[in-house]
Design an enzyme around this catalytic site. Structure first.
Site, PDB file in Angstrom:
ATOM      1  N   GLY A  31      16.262 -14.104   7.958  1.00 55.31           N
ATOM      2  CA  GLY A  31      17.122 -13.066   8.506  1.00 55.31           C
ATOM      3  C   GLY A  31      16.933 -11.720   7.843  1.00 55.31           C
ATOM      4  O   GLY A  31      15.951 -11.474   7.156  1.00 55.31           O
ATOM      5  N   LEU A  33      16.255  -9.021   9.451  1.00 52.87           N
ATOM      6  CA  LEU A  33      14.953  -8.798  10.065  1.00 52.87           C
ATOM      7  C   LEU A  33      14.558  -7.323  10.052  1.00 52.87           C
ATOM      8  O   LEU A  33      15.379  -6.439  10.241  1.00 52.87           O
ATOM      9  CB  LEU A  33      14.957  -9.310  11.506  1.00 52.87           C
ATOM     10  CG  LEU A  33      15.342 -10.785  11.701  1.00 52.87           C
ATOM     11  CD1 LEU A  33      15.244 -11.152  13.172  1.00 52.87           C
ATOM     12  CD2 LEU A  33      14.460 -11.705  10.866  1.00 52.87           C
ATOM     13  N   ALA A  35      10.810  -4.660  10.977  1.00 55.63           N
ATOM     14  CA  ALA A  35       9.722  -4.554  11.954  1.00 55.63           C
ATOM     15  C   ALA A  35       8.618  -5.580  11.716  1.00 55.63           C
ATOM     16  O   ALA A  35       7.940  -5.996  12.662  1.00 55.63           O
ATOM     17  CB  ALA A  35       9.141  -3.140  11.925  1.00 55.63           C
ATOM     18  N   GLY A  36       8.436  -5.991  10.457  1.00 50.65           N
ATOM     19  CA  GLY A  36       7.442  -7.021  10.169  1.00 50.65           C
ATOM     20  C   GLY A  36       7.779  -8.334  10.844  1.00 50.65           C
ATOM     21  O   GLY A  36       6.911  -8.985  11.453  1.00 50.65           O
ATOM     22  N   HIS A  37       9.046  -8.744  10.748  1.00 45.17           N
ATOM     23  CA  HIS A  37       9.474  -9.972  11.426  1.00 45.17           C
ATOM     24  C   HIS A  37       9.299  -9.843  12.938  1.00 45.17           C
ATOM     25  O   HIS A  37       8.828 -10.765  13.601  1.00 45.17           O
ATOM     26  CB  HIS A  37      10.952 -10.264  11.134  1.00 45.17           C
ATOM     27  CG  HIS A  37      11.269 -10.536   9.704  1.00 45.17           C
ATOM     28  ND1 HIS A  37      12.007  -9.664   8.936  1.00 45.17           N
ATOM     29  CD2 HIS A  37      10.960 -11.579   8.901  1.00 45.17           C
ATOM     30  CE1 HIS A  37      12.147 -10.158   7.722  1.00 45.17           C
ATOM     31  NE2 HIS A  37      11.519 -11.318   7.667  1.00 45.17           N
ATOM     32  N   ASP A 152       3.540 -12.419   2.185  1.00 52.07           N
ATOM     33  CA  ASP A 152       3.754 -13.583   1.320  1.00 52.07           C
ATOM     34  C   ASP A 152       2.481 -14.425   1.343  1.00 52.07           C
ATOM     35  O   ASP A 152       2.441 -15.529   1.888  1.00 52.07           O
ATOM     36  CB  ASP A 152       4.959 -14.378   1.806  1.00 52.07           C
ATOM     37  CG  ASP A 152       6.239 -13.554   1.760  1.00 52.07           C
ATOM     38  OD1 ASP A 152       6.646 -13.173   0.643  1.00 52.07           O
ATOM     39  OD2 ASP A 152       6.810 -13.272   2.819  1.00 52.07           O
ATOM     40  N   LEU A 178       3.307  -5.276   7.454  1.00 53.36           N
ATOM     41  CA  LEU A 178       3.714  -3.960   7.955  1.00 53.36           C
ATOM     42  C   LEU A 178       4.272  -3.142   6.797  1.00 53.36           C
ATOM     43  O   LEU A 178       4.924  -3.689   5.897  1.00 53.36           O
ATOM     44  CB  LEU A 178       4.755  -4.089   9.069  1.00 53.36           C
ATOM     45  CG  LEU A 178       4.180  -4.044  10.495  1.00 53.36           C
ATOM     46  CD1 LEU A 178       3.226  -5.194  10.728  1.00 53.36           C
ATOM     47  CD2 LEU A 178       5.286  -4.029  11.523  1.00 53.36           C
ATOM     48  N   SER A 188      12.796  -7.630   3.244  1.00 50.11           N
ATOM     49  CA  SER A 188      14.253  -7.707   3.357  1.00 50.11           C
ATOM     50  C   SER A 188      14.938  -7.298   2.063  1.00 50.11           C
ATOM     51  O   SER A 188      16.118  -6.946   2.067  1.00 50.11           O
ATOM     52  CB  SER A 188      14.664  -9.130   3.741  1.00 50.11           C
ATOM     53  OG  SER A 188      14.131  -9.473   5.004  1.00 50.11           O
ATOM     54  N   ARG A 189      14.219  -7.353   0.942  1.00 48.73           N
ATOM     55  CA  ARG A 189      14.817  -7.014  -0.349  1.00 48.73           C
ATOM     56  C   ARG A 189      14.695  -5.532  -0.697  1.00 48.73           C
ATOM     57  O   ARG A 189      15.246  -5.101  -1.710  1.00 48.73           O
ATOM     58  CB  ARG A 189      14.196  -7.875  -1.456  1.00 48.73           C
ATOM     59  CG  ARG A 189      14.610  -9.344  -1.398  1.00 48.73           C
ATOM     60  CD  ARG A 189      14.064 -10.118  -2.602  1.00 48.73           C
ATOM     61  NE  ARG A 189      14.671 -11.429  -2.731  1.00 48.73           N
ATOM     62  CZ  ARG A 189      14.158 -12.568  -2.263  1.00 48.73           C
ATOM     63  NH1 ARG A 189      13.012 -12.533  -1.593  1.00 48.73           N
ATOM     64  NH2 ARG A 189      14.775 -13.726  -2.440  1.00 48.73           N
TER      65      ARG A 189
END
Length: 283
Positions: A31, A33, A35-37, A152, A178, A188-189
């Site tokens: 979650g 989220l 643009a990469g997701h 990752d 991205l 997200s972090r």
């Protein structure tokens, strides 16, 4: 888009799509989220007829002093992004649904060797948590294709190994990292960073680029390249975890004869752990 919380409902929905001959794609996420997701969801749509995205902040992959409790949970905003991307099914289970007997008593999936390096050395139980929950999602959804981000890089390698070792009939695809306009990898972090830290953060990728250029120009003193990068990170206010130059396939330390090399980096900026990587193809 439909939203499902229970495993039995998920399986029923997938079964219905299978009977129509649909090719199923899975995008596992935690979650918050960005643009990469969204790009992974769009990639899944290109490869598959029906896309399942999961949002689950998996407690099993967080260490004792990590950010499980403060990890951003932005479900309403996430749903809007998924609908806009054309996602078909969102799976958002509760922890009690996936771990009914608790974390300690739950069966674990371990990938020896690869999961103990780099991030695994700093976060000993992290990849066990990742492979356990991903294998569960694979069994629930039984996708034809699953898509993970290249940011990752080690996680992607670990999941590929697990899928290969367990003979899972799933194609693992990856989506490119991205970046923000200043080069910082989307994460997200990143929202944890203060304004000042956010200004400093792009240095991590800048050093990856400079180190990759050194290697492309023939410098094979990998230890010296890593040491210099760590020194510059420290001077800029980072606390480096690792800056490792590795064989892209095995993730073991690179040797001068390697033609495919990846530089893996992780460093803390304040309490925020940033990771990134860059690949170098020689000859």
């Amino acid at each position: 888009m439909i939203t499902i919380h229970r495993v039995k409902d998920l399986r029923a929905a997938i079964r219905q799509q299978r009977t129509q001959g649909k090719r199923i794609g899975l995008v596992p996420t935690m979650g918050n989220l960005h643009a990469g997701h969204v790009s992974l969801v769009k990639q899944a749509k290109e490869l598959c007829d029906y896309v399942v995205t999961s949002i689950f902040v998996n407690p099993l992959q967080f260490g004792a002093n990590e950010d499980l409790d403060k990890y951003p949970r932005t479900l309403d905003a996430d749903k809007e992004k998924l609908v806009a991307a054309g996602n078909h099914l969102l799976f958002t289970p509760e922890v009690s649904q996936l771990y009914p007997e608790g974390l300690e008593r739950h069966t674990k999936v371990i990938t020896p060797g690869l999961s103990e390096l780099h991030c695994g050395a700093s976060r000993p139980s992290h990849f066990t948590g990742v492979t356990t929950v991903v294998s569960m999602l694979f069994n629930m959804v039984q996708p034809d294709v699953a898509i993970f981000g290249e940011k990752d890089f080690q996680q992607l390698a670990v999941i590929r190994k697990m899928t290969r070792d367990l003979y899972l009939p799933i194609v693992i695809e990856s989506g490119p990292t991205l970046r923000e306009t200043d080069g910082l990898a989307m994460s997200s972090r990143n929202g944890y960073l203060s304004a000042e830290q956010r200004q400093t953060a792009p240095l991590l990728y800048k050093l990856l680029q400079e180190s990759a250029e050194q290697i492309e120009n023939g410098d094979k003193d990998f230890a010296a390249i890593s040491a210099e990068a760590n020194n510059r990170l420290t001077k800029a206010g980072f606390v480096p975890d690792y800056f490792n130059i590795v064989n892209s396939d095995t993730l073991s330390p690179a040797v001068p004869s390697d033609s495919d090399i990846t530089i893996l980096a992780a460093a803390y900026l304040g309490t925020t752990r940033l990771i990134d990587n860059i690949s170098v193809h020689l000859g």
